[in-house]
Design a protein around this motif. Structure first.
Motif, PDB file in Angstrom:
ATOM      1  N   SER A 127       0.828  -1.193   0.000  1.00 45.07           N
ATOM      2  CA  SER A 127       0.000   0.000   0.000  1.00 45.07           C
ATOM      3  C   SER A 127       0.872   1.256   0.000  1.00 45.07           C
ATOM      4  N   HIS A 128       0.225   2.398  -0.053  1.00 42.34           N
ATOM      5  CA  HIS A 128       0.959   3.666  -0.052  1.00 42.34           C
ATOM      6  C   HIS A 128       1.734   3.860   1.251  1.00 42.34           C
ATOM      7  N   SER A 129       1.169   3.361   2.366  1.00 39.05           N
ATOM      8  CA  SER A 129       1.856   3.470   3.659  1.00 39.05           C
ATOM      9  C   SER A 129       2.838   2.326   3.886  1.00 39.05           C
ATOM     10  N   HIS A 130       3.045   1.525   2.845  1.00 40.74           N
ATOM     11  CA  HIS A 130       3.996   0.414   2.830  1.00 40.74           C
ATOM     12  C   HIS A 130       3.587  -0.760   3.722  1.00 40.74           C
ATOM     13  N   ARG A 131       2.294  -0.903   3.990  1.00 42.48           N
ATOM     14  CA  ARG A 131       1.791  -2.121   4.641  1.00 42.48           C
ATOM     15  C   ARG A 131       1.649  -3.188   3.567  1.00 42.48           C
TER      16      ARG A 131
END
Length: 63
Positions: free
Chosen positions: A19-23
């Motif tokens: 994801s964008h938040s790197h999850r």
């Protein structure tokens, strides 16, 4: 539907969706496989073939 090509044995590949938040979470990439009638040993049979094999002419389609 089958998830592998019966001509070149190309199958699913697994990896991470990021994801964008790197999850990260697991996901798969499936090949574009279609059920077509092909000529094999002079007789028409149905096989699951990827579009790369269809386009490159590795199989002869039955019309």
């Amino acid at each position: 539907m089958a998830r592998y090509c019966e001509i070149c044995s190309k199958g699913v590949v697994s990896g991470n969706k990021v994801s964008h938040s790197h999850r990260t979470s697991k996901r798969i990439w499936a090949p574009n496989v279609q059920r077509v009638r092909v000529i094999e040993n002079g007789t028409p049979t149905r096989k699951y073939v990827c579009t790369r094999c269809l386009r490159s002419g590795k199989v002869e389609r039955y019309v």
